[in-house]
Design an enzyme around this catalytic site. Structure first.
Site, PDB file in Angstrom:
ATOM      1  N   SER A   9      20.669  -2.075 -35.742  1.00 40.58           N
ATOM      2  CA  SER A   9      21.458  -3.290 -35.495  1.00 40.58           C
ATOM      3  C   SER A   9      21.643  -3.479 -33.997  1.00 40.58           C
ATOM      4  O   SER A   9      22.261  -2.645 -33.329  1.00 40.58           O
ATOM      5  CB  SER A   9      22.828  -3.164 -36.166  1.00 40.58           C
ATOM      6  N   HIS A  34      17.927  -5.550 -37.234  1.00 40.33           N
ATOM      7  CA  HIS A  34      19.075  -6.223 -37.855  1.00 40.33           C
ATOM      8  C   HIS A  34      19.850  -6.967 -36.774  1.00 40.33           C
ATOM      9  O   HIS A  34      20.173  -6.412 -35.724  1.00 40.33           O
ATOM     10  CB  HIS A  34      19.956  -5.167 -38.519  1.00 40.33           C
ATOM     11  N   ASP A  36      23.188  -9.329 -36.021  1.00 40.91           N
ATOM     12  CA  ASP A  36      24.510  -9.698 -36.535  1.00 40.91           C
ATOM     13  C   ASP A  36      25.018 -10.967 -35.875  1.00 40.91           C
ATOM     14  O   ASP A  36      25.296 -10.990 -34.678  1.00 40.91           O
ATOM     15  CB  ASP A  36      25.499  -8.558 -36.286  1.00 40.91           C
ATOM     16  N   MET A  38      28.025 -13.604 -35.672  1.00 37.60           N
ATOM     17  CA  MET A  38      29.468 -13.701 -35.973  1.00 37.60           C
ATOM     18  C   MET A  38      30.053 -14.922 -35.270  1.00 37.60           C
ATOM     19  O   MET A  38      29.695 -15.208 -34.128  1.00 37.60           O
ATOM     20  CB  MET A  38      30.188 -12.445 -35.482  1.00 37.60           C
ATOM     21  N   HIS A  67      21.893 -11.273 -40.346  1.00 35.25           N
ATOM     22  CA  HIS A  67      23.112 -11.160 -41.161  1.00 35.25           C
ATOM     23  C   HIS A  67      24.115 -12.186 -40.657  1.00 35.25           C
ATOM     24  O   HIS A  67      24.650 -12.057 -39.562  1.00 35.25           O
ATOM     25  CB  HIS A  67      23.617  -9.711 -41.000  1.00 35.25           C
ATOM     26  N   MET A  69      27.472 -13.727 -40.525  1.00 33.57           N
ATOM     27  CA  MET A  69      28.922 -13.582 -40.774  1.00 33.57           C
ATOM     28  C   MET A  69      29.605 -14.831 -40.210  1.00 33.57           C
ATOM     29  O   MET A  69      30.369 -14.775 -39.247  1.00 33.57           O
ATOM     30  CB  MET A  69      29.431 -12.305 -40.106  1.00 33.57           C
ATOM     31  N   MET A 138      28.306  -4.320 -47.730  1.00 33.10           N
ATOM     32  CA  MET A 138      29.028  -3.940 -46.515  1.00 33.10           C
ATOM     33  C   MET A 138      29.810  -2.660 -46.787  1.00 33.10           C
ATOM     34  O   MET A 138      30.626  -2.598 -47.711  1.00 33.10           O
ATOM     35  CB  MET A 138      29.990  -5.051 -46.076  1.00 33.10           C
ATOM     36  N   GLY A 146      30.332   0.721 -35.016  1.00 31.26           N
ATOM     37  CA  GLY A 146      31.027   1.968 -34.733  1.00 31.26           C
ATOM     38  C   GLY A 146      32.242   2.261 -35.597  1.00 31.26           C
ATOM     39  O   GLY A 146      33.068   3.095 -35.246  1.00 31.26           O
ATOM     40  N   ASP A 176      25.285  -1.549 -44.749  1.00 37.24           N
ATOM     41  CA  ASP A 176      25.569  -1.888 -43.352  1.00 37.24           C
ATOM     42  C   ASP A 176      26.973  -1.418 -42.989  1.00 37.24           C
ATOM     43  O   ASP A 176      27.950  -1.901 -43.562  1.00 37.24           O
ATOM     44  CB  ASP A 176      25.452  -3.417 -43.201  1.00 37.24           C
ATOM     45  N   GLY A 177      27.027  -0.473 -42.060  1.00 34.82           N
ATOM     46  CA  GLY A 177      28.313  -0.030 -41.544  1.00 34.82           C
ATOM     47  C   GLY A 177      28.537   1.460 -41.726  1.00 34.82           C
ATOM     48  O   GLY A 177      28.554   1.964 -42.846  1.00 34.82           O
ATOM     49  N   GLY A 198      23.706   0.901 -36.368  1.00 33.68           N
ATOM     50  CA  GLY A 198      23.981   0.457 -35.005  1.00 33.68           C
ATOM     51  C   GLY A 198      24.196   1.637 -34.081  1.00 33.68           C
ATOM     52  O   GLY A 198      23.287   2.087 -33.380  1.00 33.68           O
TER      53      GLY A 198
HETATM   54  C1  DX5 Z   1      29.243  -4.917 -38.685  1.00 28.13           C
HETATM   55  C2  DX5 Z   1      27.787  -5.266 -38.559  1.00 28.13           C
HETATM   56  C3  DX5 Z   1      26.904  -4.089 -38.537  1.00 28.13           C
HETATM   57  C4  DX5 Z   1      27.118  -3.136 -37.388  1.00 28.13           C
HETATM   58  C5  DX5 Z   1      26.906  -1.730 -37.884  1.00 28.13           C
HETATM   59  O1  DX5 Z   1      29.960  -6.060 -38.954  1.00 28.13           O
HETATM   60  O2  DX5 Z   1      27.394  -6.087 -39.636  1.00 28.13           O
HETATM   61  O3  DX5 Z   1      25.535  -4.452 -38.634  1.00 28.13           O
HETATM   62  O4  DX5 Z   1      26.264  -3.382 -36.300  1.00 28.13           O
HETATM   63  O5  DX5 Z   1      27.202  -0.831 -36.874  1.00 28.13           O
HETATM   64  P1  DX5 Z   1      27.375   0.728 -37.141  1.00 28.13           P
HETATM   65  O6  DX5 Z   1      26.094   1.233 -37.712  1.00 28.13           O
HETATM   66  O7  DX5 Z   1      27.662   1.275 -35.775  1.00 28.13           O
HETATM   67  O8  DX5 Z   1      28.526   0.909 -38.093  1.00 28.13           O
HETATM   68 ZN    ZN Z   2      25.205  -6.454 -40.067  1.00 30.78          ZN
END
Ligand code: DX5
Ligand code: ZN
Length: 223
Positions: A9, A34, A36, A38, A67, A69, A138, A146, A176-177, A198
């Protein structure tokens, strides 16, 4: 089970050198990137739009796993498809007309994914499951990289795996996460075949290649 997909990510990348970080992921053996998106409304953070997706497109030949959001994702699907997204994943929580939204994504020639927050039950996917190309569970509350993996999501992952198998679906089951060498074995056992990561990739103390290599080793050990 097909070979597991690893999707770093870019949320955890260094945006002053995004192209180099993405190239390092590809050279290190990532399968997808990936991305993200937002909007500061659906989630309490803002990131990037089609402009950056288009830049990612020029930085790699890997599939871009985008993705969304964002509220009203239907208004932005065409822009992200034109920017080079290969998969567009929308949240059930943002789509009152989910069936139409999935059809819109596929009509753009893009794989359609659906995702759900940790507190949203698997049953919300029941009617749409036969139509989607990807289900993203999720495993943190979306908005930030993180965060700690939410272990209570595991039974839901198993439930969705069973539901996909029961209808003979080939859709990817992605998480994811909080994906890390520690959480991977339980996720694989639950039937996940695509993993977003990520921090585990970009913040590995020995760099991006080492991050990917570490996760790949755990994936291979648990096949
Ligand atoms: C969170 C994102 C993830 C995020 C994951 O809202 O959708 O894709 O980058 O990060 P890590 O792997 O660090 O939890
Ligand atoms: Zn994501």
């Amino acid at each position: 089970m097909r070979s597991p997909v690893l999707a770093p990510s870019i949320l955890s990348a260094d945006f002053t050198r995004l192209g180099e970080d993405i190239a390092a992921c590809q050279a290190g053996g990532a399968d997808w990137m990936h991305v993200d998106v937002m909007d500061g409304h659906f989630v309490p953070n803002m990131t990037l739009g089609p402009l950056i997706v288009e830049a990612c497109r020029r930085a790699t030949s890997l599939p871009l796993d985008v993705h969304l959001m964002i509220e009203k994702p239907e208004n932005m699907l065409e822009a992200f498809a034109k920017a080079g997204a290969d998969r567009l994943t929308v949240h059930v929580e943002t789509c009152p007309h989910l069936h139409r939204t999935i059809q819109q994504i596929q009509a753009l020639g893009v794989k359609a994914g659906v995702t759900l927050n940790p507190a949203t039950p698997a049953i919300m996917l029941k009617e749409i499951l036969p139509l989607v190309d990807l289900v993203l569970v999720m495993t943190v509350n979306p908005g930030f990289g993180g965060q700690n993996f939410i272990v209570e999501t595991l039974p839901k992952i198993v439930e969705i795996r069973q539901a996909l198998d029961a209808i003979g679906s080939n859709a990817w089951l992605e998480v994811d996460g909080g994906v890390s060498e520690k959480t991977l074995p339980a996720l694989m056992k639950a039937g996940v075949d695509a993993f977003v990561a990520g921090n585990a990739v970009f913040k590995h103390p020995n760099g991006i290649h080492a991050g990917i290599k570490t996760l790949r080793a755990v994936l291979a050990d648990n096949l």
